[in-house]
Design a protein around this motif. Structure first.
Motif, PDB file in Angstrom:
ATOM      1  N   ALA A  31       1.297  -1.681  -0.144  1.00  0.00           N
ATOM      2  CA  ALA A  31      -0.152  -0.324   0.454  1.00  0.00           C
ATOM      3  C   ALA A  31       0.881   1.075  -0.100  1.00  0.00           C
ATOM      4  CB  ALA A  31      -0.775   0.102   1.171  1.00  0.00           C
ATOM      5  N   VAL A  32       2.226   1.250   0.353  1.00  0.00           N
ATOM      6  CA  VAL A  32       2.555   2.684   0.645  1.00  0.00           C
ATOM      7  C   VAL A  32       2.970   2.469  -0.821  1.00  0.00           C
ATOM      8  CG1 VAL A  32       4.773   0.988   1.022  1.00  0.00           C
ATOM      9  CG2 VAL A  32       4.763   3.641   1.826  1.00  0.00           C
ATOM     10  N   LEU A  33       3.559   1.848  -1.908  1.00  0.00           N
ATOM     11  CA  LEU A  33       3.758   2.416  -2.691  1.00  0.00           C
ATOM     12  C   LEU A  33       2.288   2.682  -3.405  1.00  0.00           C
ATOM     13  CD1 LEU A  33       6.241  -1.275  -3.944  1.00  0.00           C
ATOM     14  CD2 LEU A  33       6.995   1.473  -3.732  1.00  0.00           C
ATOM     15  N   ALA A  34       1.456   2.257  -3.440  1.00  0.00           N
ATOM     16  CA  ALA A  34       0.211   2.962  -4.220  1.00  0.00           C
ATOM     17  C   ALA A  34      -0.161   3.919  -3.985  1.00  0.00           C
ATOM     18  CB  ALA A  34      -1.020   1.820  -4.361  1.00  0.00           C
ATOM     19  N   LEU A  35      -0.236   4.288  -2.584  1.00  0.00           N
ATOM     20  CA  LEU A  35      -0.594   5.200  -1.689  1.00  0.00           C
ATOM     21  C   LEU A  35       0.223   6.374  -1.295  1.00  0.00           C
ATOM     22  CD1 LEU A  35      -3.197   3.081   0.238  1.00  0.00           C
ATOM     23  CD2 LEU A  35      -3.493   4.028  -1.954  1.00  0.00           C
ATOM     24  N   GLY A  36       1.397   6.205  -0.999  1.00  0.00           N
ATOM     25  CA  GLY A  36       2.156   6.894  -0.759  1.00  0.00           C
ATOM     26  C   GLY A  36       2.015   6.864   1.244  1.00  0.00           C
ATOM     27  N   PHE A 115     -11.550   6.634   6.459  1.00  0.00           N
ATOM     28  CA  PHE A 115      -9.952   7.926   6.295  1.00  0.00           C
ATOM     29  C   PHE A 115     -10.423   7.932   4.590  1.00  0.00           C
ATOM     30  CE2 PHE A 115      -8.518   3.579   7.500  1.00  0.00           C
ATOM     31  CZ  PHE A 115      -8.198   3.798   6.462  1.00  0.00           C
ATOM     32  N   ALA A 116     -10.128   9.577   4.200  1.00  0.00           N
ATOM     33  CA  ALA A 116      -9.670   9.250   2.685  1.00  0.00           C
ATOM     34  C   ALA A 116      -8.490   9.079   2.900  1.00  0.00           C
ATOM     35  CB  ALA A 116     -10.656  10.630   2.264  1.00  0.00           C
ATOM     36  N   LEU A 117      -8.118   8.179   1.430  1.00  0.00           N
ATOM     37  CA  LEU A 117      -6.580   8.258   1.124  1.00  0.00           C
ATOM     38  C   LEU A 117      -6.121   9.316   0.307  1.00  0.00           C
ATOM     39  CD1 LEU A 117      -6.445   4.307   1.472  1.00  0.00           C
ATOM     40  CD2 LEU A 117      -5.429   6.071   3.021  1.00  0.00           C
ATOM     41  N   ALA A 118      -6.743   9.252  -0.676  1.00  0.00           N
ATOM     42  CA  ALA A 118      -6.502  10.212  -1.848  1.00  0.00           C
ATOM     43  C   ALA A 118      -7.504  10.506  -3.008  1.00  0.00           C
ATOM     44  CB  ALA A 118      -5.674   8.954  -2.668  1.00  0.00           C
ATOM     45  N   ALA A 119      -7.422  12.169  -3.776  1.00  0.00           N
ATOM     46  CA  ALA A 119      -8.122  11.934  -4.257  1.00  0.00           C
ATOM     47  C   ALA A 119      -7.802  12.666  -5.652  1.00  0.00           C
ATOM     48  CB  ALA A 119      -9.522  12.708  -3.979  1.00  0.00           C
ATOM     49  N   SER A 120      -7.854  12.288  -6.794  1.00  0.00           N
ATOM     50  CA  SER A 120      -7.097  12.992  -7.794  1.00  0.00           C
ATOM     51  C   SER A 120      -8.946  13.378  -8.801  1.00  0.00           C
ATOM     52  CB  SER A 120      -6.735  12.632  -8.613  1.00  0.00           C
ATOM     53  OG  SER A 120      -6.916  10.808  -9.125  1.00  0.00           O
ATOM     54  N   GLU A 124     -11.722   8.283  -6.039  1.00  0.00           N
ATOM     55  CA  GLU A 124     -11.082   8.465  -4.532  1.00  0.00           C
ATOM     56  C   GLU A 124     -10.774   7.199  -4.225  1.00  0.00           C
ATOM     57  OE1 GLU A 124     -14.678   9.829  -3.678  1.00  0.00           O
ATOM     58  OE2 GLU A 124     -14.414  12.105  -4.583  1.00  0.00           O
ATOM     59  N   ALA A 125      -9.904   7.503  -3.288  1.00  0.00           N
ATOM     60  CA  ALA A 125      -9.939   6.272  -2.766  1.00  0.00           C
ATOM     61  C   ALA A 125     -10.315   6.533  -0.934  1.00  0.00           C
ATOM     62  CB  ALA A 125      -8.145   5.678  -2.581  1.00  0.00           C
ATOM     63  N   THR A 126     -10.767   5.812  -1.177  1.00  0.00           N
ATOM     64  CA  THR A 126     -11.607   5.570   1.615  1.00  0.00           C
ATOM     65  C   THR A 126     -11.132   4.409   1.367  1.00  0.00           C
ATOM     66  OG1 THR A 126     -13.926   4.828   0.058  1.00  0.00           O
ATOM     67  CG2 THR A 126     -12.941   7.219  -0.203  1.00  0.00           C
ATOM     68  N   GLY A 127     -10.501   4.400   2.289  1.00  0.00           N
ATOM     69  CA  GLY A 127     -10.429   3.147   3.537  1.00  0.00           C
ATOM     70  C   GLY A 127     -11.260   2.929   4.736  1.00  0.00           C
ATOM     71  N   LEU A 156     -11.887   1.898  -3.818  1.00  0.00           N
ATOM     72  CA  LEU A 156     -11.036   3.029  -4.984  1.00  0.00           C
ATOM     73  C   LEU A 156     -12.318   3.192  -6.234  1.00  0.00           C
ATOM     74  CD1 LEU A 156      -8.337   1.043  -6.179  1.00  0.00           C
ATOM     75  CD2 LEU A 156      -8.839   2.681  -4.381  1.00  0.00           C
ATOM     76  N   ALA A 157     -12.943   4.501  -5.951  1.00  0.00           N
ATOM     77  CA  ALA A 157     -14.168   4.945  -6.976  1.00  0.00           C
ATOM     78  C   ALA A 157     -13.049   5.603  -8.097  1.00  0.00           C
ATOM     79  CB  ALA A 157     -14.920   5.481  -6.173  1.00  0.00           C
ATOM     80  N   TRP A 158     -13.772   5.017  -9.315  1.00  0.00           N
ATOM     81  CA  TRP A 158     -12.767   5.883 -10.476  1.00  0.00           C
ATOM     82  C   TRP A 158     -14.028   6.259 -11.637  1.00  0.00           C
ATOM     83  CZ3 TRP A 158     -13.311   4.728 -15.616  1.00  0.00           C
ATOM     84  CH2 TRP A 158     -12.587   5.861 -16.372  1.00  0.00           C
ATOM     85  N   SER A 159     -13.927   7.993 -11.881  1.00  0.00           N
ATOM     86  CA  SER A 159     -15.221   8.283 -12.992  1.00  0.00           C
ATOM     87  C   SER A 159     -14.662   8.480 -13.941  1.00  0.00           C
ATOM     88  CB  SER A 159     -16.106   9.287 -12.486  1.00  0.00           C
ATOM     89  OG  SER A 159     -16.660   9.871 -12.812  1.00  0.00           O
ATOM     90  N   SER A 160     -14.540   8.654 -15.118  1.00  0.00           N
ATOM     91  CA  SER A 160     -14.529   8.734 -16.477  1.00  0.00           C
ATOM     92  C   SER A 160     -14.529  10.462 -16.468  1.00  0.00           C
ATOM     93  CB  SER A 160     -15.059   8.130 -18.314  1.00  0.00           C
ATOM     94  OG  SER A 160     -16.050   8.586 -17.957  1.00  0.00           O
ATOM     95  N   LYS A 161     -15.218  11.153 -15.286  1.00  0.00           N
ATOM     96  CA  LYS A 161     -16.441  12.016 -15.749  1.00  0.00           C
ATOM     97  C   LYS A 161     -15.236  12.980 -14.709  1.00  0.00           C
ATOM     98  CE  LYS A 161     -20.745  15.561 -15.189  1.00  0.00           C
ATOM     99  NZ  LYS A 161     -21.986  15.190 -14.790  1.00  0.00           N
ATOM    100  N   PRO A 162     -14.785  14.442 -15.635  1.00  0.00           N
ATOM    101  CA  PRO A 162     -13.571  15.129 -14.106  1.00  0.00           C
ATOM    102  C   PRO A 162     -15.163  15.956 -12.999  1.00  0.00           C
ATOM    103  CG  PRO A 162     -13.052  14.906 -16.361  1.00  0.00           C
ATOM    104  CD  PRO A 162     -14.684  14.567 -16.607  1.00  0.00           C
ATOM    105  N   LYS A 163     -14.238  15.665 -11.975  1.00  0.00           N
ATOM    106  CA  LYS A 163     -14.832  16.676 -10.994  1.00  0.00           C
ATOM    107  C   LYS A 163     -15.362  18.089 -11.407  1.00  0.00           C
ATOM    108  CE  LYS A 163     -13.972  14.023  -6.529  1.00  0.00           C
ATOM    109  NZ  LYS A 163     -13.347  14.502  -5.503  1.00  0.00           N
ATOM    110  N   GLU A 164     -16.801  18.318 -11.248  1.00  0.00           N
ATOM    111  CA  GLU A 164     -16.948  19.353 -11.688  1.00  0.00           C
ATOM    112  C   GLU A 164     -16.252  20.414 -10.478  1.00  0.00           C
ATOM    113  OE1 GLU A 164     -21.179  20.413 -11.810  1.00  0.00           O
ATOM    114  OE2 GLU A 164     -21.485  18.730 -13.075  1.00  0.00           O
TER     115      GLU A 164
END
Lengths: 170, 127
Positions: A31-36, A115-120, A124-127, A156-164
């Protein structure tokens, strides 16, 4: 009864905290490699805080709340006292069921931390960290024996639609 | 319509050995309460007991499953409650007390007992 009291405090704390640490160690390798590093530091903090909170819950229950709780009904579903669940074998014990050695079973509590791990833009990665601590009567020694486990789940949730993005003020 | 109901203790209650448990019944009409006949079937080897009236007290001696039955004989009404008795060292019924309760001297499962339930109605009133 001393087994419910202070003599258990240290072992409950150690057992619960160790469960959190072990869960984190198993989780951390890839996980440390994937999440930082930053995300892992957040998980580490959750484990540490959560294990302490859960240990406090169990220590308080075993030391004060449960020992003095008067039991009036023989409920097969056990007793729930605050966050603590007590599995009971009262009916089977009174009936002389040979499979039951003690009228009181496991005393357990569980805490979950989201907790939320990452978001771009698209990801979105939550745990969720789940910590479970318990005390059970050791039939050989007739003392309460602590145990614990921890579980870390990722979503992990992924969307092709960029966040507004909210419009900026002119 | 005549009715018989054991109001206390509730079915599947906890009781402590060595302390009297008071069983009370409610009848419809209320004046029938004085005719309620009580019986208790205790663990083998212990004396059972009988009583008459709206309430009945009994002190159990040992850990076990106990059945107390109330009858209104004229109406053919019978109801019962099960009490789970624990013999504890302190005479209390906290979790800490129960954890160290004595085991029952004789095994007896609820399933081995004939049950009527804590409340019953007469199909027809006695004349």
């Amino acid at each position: 009864m001393t087994e419910f009291g202070a003599s258990l405090t240290n072992s409950i704390r150690e057992t619960t905290c160790d469960a959190g640490k072990h869960a984190l160690e198993r989780f951390a390798t890839d996980a440390v490699l994937a999440l930082g590093e930053a995300a892992m530091a957040l998980v580490q903090q959750q484990v540490s805080t959560g294990a302490t909170g859960l240990a406090d819950t169990l220590v308080n229950a075993c030391g004060k709340d449960l020992a003095g709780t008067v039991v009036t009904d023989c409920d097969e579903n056990g007793l729930d006292i605050g966050e603590v669940h007590v599995a009971t074998n009262l009916a089977k014990f009174a009936a002389g069921d040979p499979t039951v050695r003690s009228p009181v079973g496991e005393i357990s509590a569980e805490h979950c931390f989201n907790f939320a791990l990452a978001a771009s833009d698209g990801l979105e990665a939550t745990g969720t960290l789940t910590l479970h601590g318990a005390c059970e009567l050791d039939e050989a020694t007739r003392r309460l024996k602590p145990s614990a486990w921890a579980k870390i789940e990722l979503a992990l949730a992924w969307s092709s639609k960029p966040k507004e993005t909210p419009p900026t003020a002119p | 319509m005549h009715q018989l109901e054991i109001t206390t203790p509730r079915d599947a209650s906890i009781a402590v050995a060595g302390k009297p448990v008071v069983f009370t019944a409610r009848t419809t009409p209320p004046q029938l309460a004085s005719r309620v006949r009580w019986s208790v079937s205790t663990q083998p080897g212990e004396p059972g007991a009988n009583g008459i009236g709206a309430s009945f007290a009994y002190t159990f001696a040992a850990t076990g499953v106990e059945q107390v039955v109330a009858h209104l004989d004229d109406d053919g009404l019978t109801c019962d409650v099960i009490v789970y008795v624990f013999k504890t060292q302190s005479g209390g019924s906290t979790l800490a007390d129960l954890l160290h309760a004595d085991p029952p001297p004789v095994a007896r499962a609820v399933a081995s007992l004939r049950r009527w339930g804590p409340s019953t109605l007469a199909p027809r009133a006695a004349s």
